[in-house]
Design a protein around this motif. Structure first.
Motif, short mmCIF file in Angstrom:
data_model
loop_
_atom_site.label_atom_id
_atom_site.label_comp_id
_atom_site.label_asym_id
_atom_site.label_seq_id
_atom_site.Cartn_x
_atom_site.Cartn_y
_atom_site.Cartn_z
N LYS A 77 0.83 -1.20 0.00
CA LYS A 77 0.00 0.00 0.00
C LYS A 77 0.88 1.26 0.00
O LYS A 77 0.55 2.26 -0.65
CB LYS A 77 -0.93 0.00 1.21
CG LYS A 77 -1.93 1.13 1.22
CD LYS A 77 -2.91 1.01 2.35
CE LYS A 77 -3.93 2.14 2.32
NZ LYS A 77 -4.92 2.04 3.43
N SER A 78 2.00 1.19 0.69
CA SER A 78 2.89 2.35 0.72
C SER A 78 3.59 2.58 -0.62
O SER A 78 4.10 3.66 -0.87
CB SER A 78 3.94 2.18 1.82
OG SER A 78 4.84 1.12 1.50
N LEU A 80 2.06 2.42 -3.52
CA LEU A 80 1.11 2.82 -4.55
C LEU A 80 1.46 4.17 -5.16
O LEU A 80 1.31 4.39 -6.37
CB LEU A 80 -0.31 2.86 -3.97
CG LEU A 80 -0.91 1.50 -3.58
CD1 LEU A 80 -2.31 1.68 -3.01
CD2 LEU A 80 -0.96 0.57 -4.78
N GLY A 81 1.92 5.12 -4.34
CA GLY A 81 2.27 6.43 -4.88
C GLY A 81 3.43 6.36 -5.85
O GLY A 81 3.39 6.95 -6.94
N CYS A 103 -6.85 -6.97 -4.19
CA CYS A 103 -7.26 -6.04 -3.14
C CYS A 103 -8.04 -4.89 -3.78
O CYS A 103 -7.45 -4.03 -4.46
CB CYS A 103 -6.05 -5.51 -2.39
SG CYS A 103 -6.45 -4.38 -1.05
N GLY A 105 -9.58 -2.37 -2.33
CA GLY A 105 -9.27 -1.07 -1.72
C GLY A 105 -8.03 -0.44 -2.31
O GLY A 105 -8.00 0.76 -2.64
N CYS A 106 -6.98 -1.23 -2.45
CA CYS A 106 -5.74 -0.70 -3.04
C CYS A 106 -5.93 -0.38 -4.52
O CYS A 106 -5.33 0.57 -5.03
CB CYS A 106 -4.61 -1.71 -2.86
SG CYS A 106 -4.02 -1.85 -1.15
N ASP A 108 -8.68 0.75 -5.95
CA ASP A 108 -9.35 2.05 -6.04
C ASP A 108 -8.38 3.19 -5.72
O ASP A 108 -8.38 4.24 -6.38
CB ASP A 108 -10.55 2.09 -5.09
CG ASP A 108 -11.64 1.13 -5.52
OD1 ASP A 108 -11.68 0.77 -6.72
OD2 ASP A 108 -12.46 0.73 -4.66
N GLU A 109 -7.53 2.99 -4.72
CA GLU A 109 -6.56 4.01 -4.37
C GLU A 109 -5.57 4.22 -5.51
O GLU A 109 -5.16 5.36 -5.80
CB GLU A 109 -5.83 3.60 -3.10
CG GLU A 109 -4.76 4.59 -2.63
CD GLU A 109 -5.35 5.90 -2.14
OE1 GLU A 109 -4.59 6.87 -2.00
OE2 GLU A 109 -6.58 5.95 -1.92
N ALA A 110 -5.17 3.14 -6.16
CA ALA A 110 -4.24 3.25 -7.28
C ALA A 110 -4.85 4.05 -8.43
O ALA A 110 -4.17 4.86 -9.07
CB ALA A 110 -3.82 1.86 -7.76
N ARG A 112 -7.11 6.42 -8.16
CA ARG A 112 -7.14 7.83 -7.76
C ARG A 112 -5.76 8.46 -7.90
O ARG A 112 -5.62 9.60 -8.34
CB ARG A 112 -7.66 7.95 -6.33
CG ARG A 112 -9.15 7.73 -6.18
CD ARG A 112 -9.64 8.21 -4.82
NE ARG A 112 -9.07 7.42 -3.74
CZ ARG A 112 -9.63 6.33 -3.23
NH1 ARG A 112 -10.78 5.89 -3.73
NH2 ARG A 112 -9.05 5.67 -2.24
N LEU A 113 -4.72 7.72 -7.52
CA LEU A 113 -3.37 8.25 -7.63
C LEU A 113 -2.96 8.45 -9.09
O LEU A 113 -2.30 9.42 -9.44
CB LEU A 113 -2.38 7.32 -6.92
CG LEU A 113 -2.50 7.28 -5.40
CD1 LEU A 113 -1.60 6.21 -4.82
CD2 LEU A 113 -2.16 8.64 -4.80
#
Length: 460
Positions: A77-78, A80-81, A103, A105-106, A108-110, A112-113
């Motif tokens: 997760k760290s 992803l940025g 995953c 959740g990850c 979706d975060e990816a 957005r990033l």
């Protein structure tokens, strides 16, 4: 069991057990064991595929666990940025992309990033836009016009002096002795090496001719050094002091002699002092013509061998500022842009307007090759169409037989087309006429004469 027999063969094919008789208990046990069925556990059914599992179409569908580096969820997760910025290593990228298929959740975060990365600006130069100053001034003057406006013909010099000053400020004190190669045309290409400080002293000297025509005070000048006198072929010059009367002051008026004199008097000055002298002089020139107004536009500026009206002299000084700023920038590998569109148009127009006179001077000196004929002033004569493309471009009909003749399409004998920057480089003596990038059509001798006349406009 039929299946067992197919695998191991019939009981008749088995070798006899040693020491086992027909009636022995061991034999009975063996027989019972042989007769008992063998229980086999059925294999586990395969796990059905997850319909929500997202597979990267670019990745291989046969990614095995031994190829994926072992990272825990927090570490992935760290990353992803960094993954969104394409800054991960190959192993990290593989681990993150495999993890994103499992995953939600990850994933979706990816997404957005990745969208956020798209909003970032592209990498740009740290240098300011050369047109920024012109846009800021235009906006300011649009809101509140200047109480004492700068004449339009002095605008290019004001802007180019400011740009050169910004270049010198960025370079700092470590570049004043850096070598700069200056080029001009004096019947043939001339190329000599000077320092940045000498180039600025040259601008101080020639700008001073404009200041002299405006009545601004002149600096005291010592006789030029012997090496400069010998090298440039100058006549000996007596000392000049400000305390002397006006009739006794004999400052050199030709750009070359005046430059040598200023090199002599300023040879021990540090670069920062030279820059201050030049910048203060440029400010005084602009302020003086702003207060004087348009009434001085047509007054002459004496250059020794020739004269220019004030409105042409200021455009000429802007052209030289740009030319020598480009020379300095190229010497130190510094980016430098061309002038603004409106200023470029004035510079190109001045050079094009001076071509008929330069062509006539070369013809009087016997340096032209095309056949000419005597044409009365105002009468039509042979004409050449000069087409300048790009910023500041346009079309000019040039008379070939006499500056006073009337040029027209009906008497066109040649056509020359070239880029505006290339044309300025030619008139500055930075391009040899034979190598100028120009489209040519028509009388080749007339075209050659015009290109050489353009190069003859250059000087030190």
């Amino acid at each position: 069991m039929p299946a067992q027999r197919e695998q191991h063969g019939s009981s008749d094919d088995l070798p006899p057990v040693p020491g086992a008789g027909a009636g022995s208990s061991a034999g009975s046990a063996a027989g019972a064991a042989e007769a008992a069925p063998v229980r086999l556990d059925p294999p586990e059914p395969p796990t059905p595929p997850d319909p929500l599992r997202r597979i990267d179409p670019g990745a291989s569908s046969a990614v095995t666990s031994d190829r994926v580096p072992p990272y825990d969820h927090g570490t992935l997760k760290s990353l992803l940025g960094a993954w969104a910025l394409a800054a991960c290593s190959r192993d990290e990228t593989l681990a993150v992309e495999v993890h994103l298929t499992d995953c939600a959740g990850c994933a979706d975060e990816a997404l957005r990033l990745r969208d956020a990365v798209g909003l970032l600006h592209h990498e740009e130069s740290l240098d300011l836009d050369p047109l920024l100053r012109a846009r800021v001034l235009e906006g300011c003057l649009g809101r509140r016009p200047a109480r004492i406006p700068v004449p339009e013909w002095a605008g290019p010099y004001d802007a180019e002096a400011a740009r050169l000053d910004a270049l010198l400020r960025d370079l700092g004190d470590g570049y004043w002795t850096a070598p700069v190669r200056l080029q001009w045309f004096d019947g043939a290409p001339v190329s000599r090496e000077f320092t940045v400080g000498q180039v600025i002293a040259h601008l101080i000297a020639v700008d001073g001719l404009v200041g002299r025509a405006l009545g601004l005070p002149q600096q005291s000048i010592e006789p030029p050094a012997e090496d400069a006198t010998d090298r440039l072929g100058l006549a000996p010059m007596r000392p000049v002091r400000l305390g002397e009367t006006t009739e006794e002051v004999e400052l050199p008026r030709t750009p070359v002699a005046r430059t040598a004199a200023h090199w002599a008097v300023h040879r021990h000055l540090p670069g920062a002092t030279l820059r201050l002298l030049w910048r203060e002089q440029s400010h005084r020139l602009v302020r003086t013509v702003a207060f004087a107004g348009e009434g001085v536009a047509g007054l002459p500026v004496d250059y020794g061998d020739f004269e220019l009206a004030f409105h042409d002299a200021f455009v000429d000084r802007a052209f030289e500022c740009w030319t020598h700023a480009t020379d300095i920038a190229e010497a130190v590998d510094y980016p430098y842009e061309k002038p603004a569109l409106g200023h470029m148009r004035q510079i190109v127009g001045l050079a094009a307007d001076k071509l008929p006179g330069a062509l006539a001077a070369r013809r009087r000196a016997g340096l032209t090759t095309s056949a000419s004929r005597l044409v009365a002033a105002g009468s039509p004569g042979r004409s050449l169409l000069l087409e300048i493309e790009g910023d500041g471009g346009g079309e000019w009909w040039l008379p070939l037989d006499s500056p006073g003749a009337m040029a027209s399409p009906d008497h066109q004998v040649a056509h020359v087309a070239m880029d505006s920057v290339e044309f300025c480089q030619l008139t500055a003596g930075h391009v040899v006429p034979e190598r100028a990038a120009a489209g040519k059509n028509g009388d080749r001798a007339a075209i050659r004469d015009v290109l050489y006349a353009a190069a003859s406009l250059s000087r030190l």
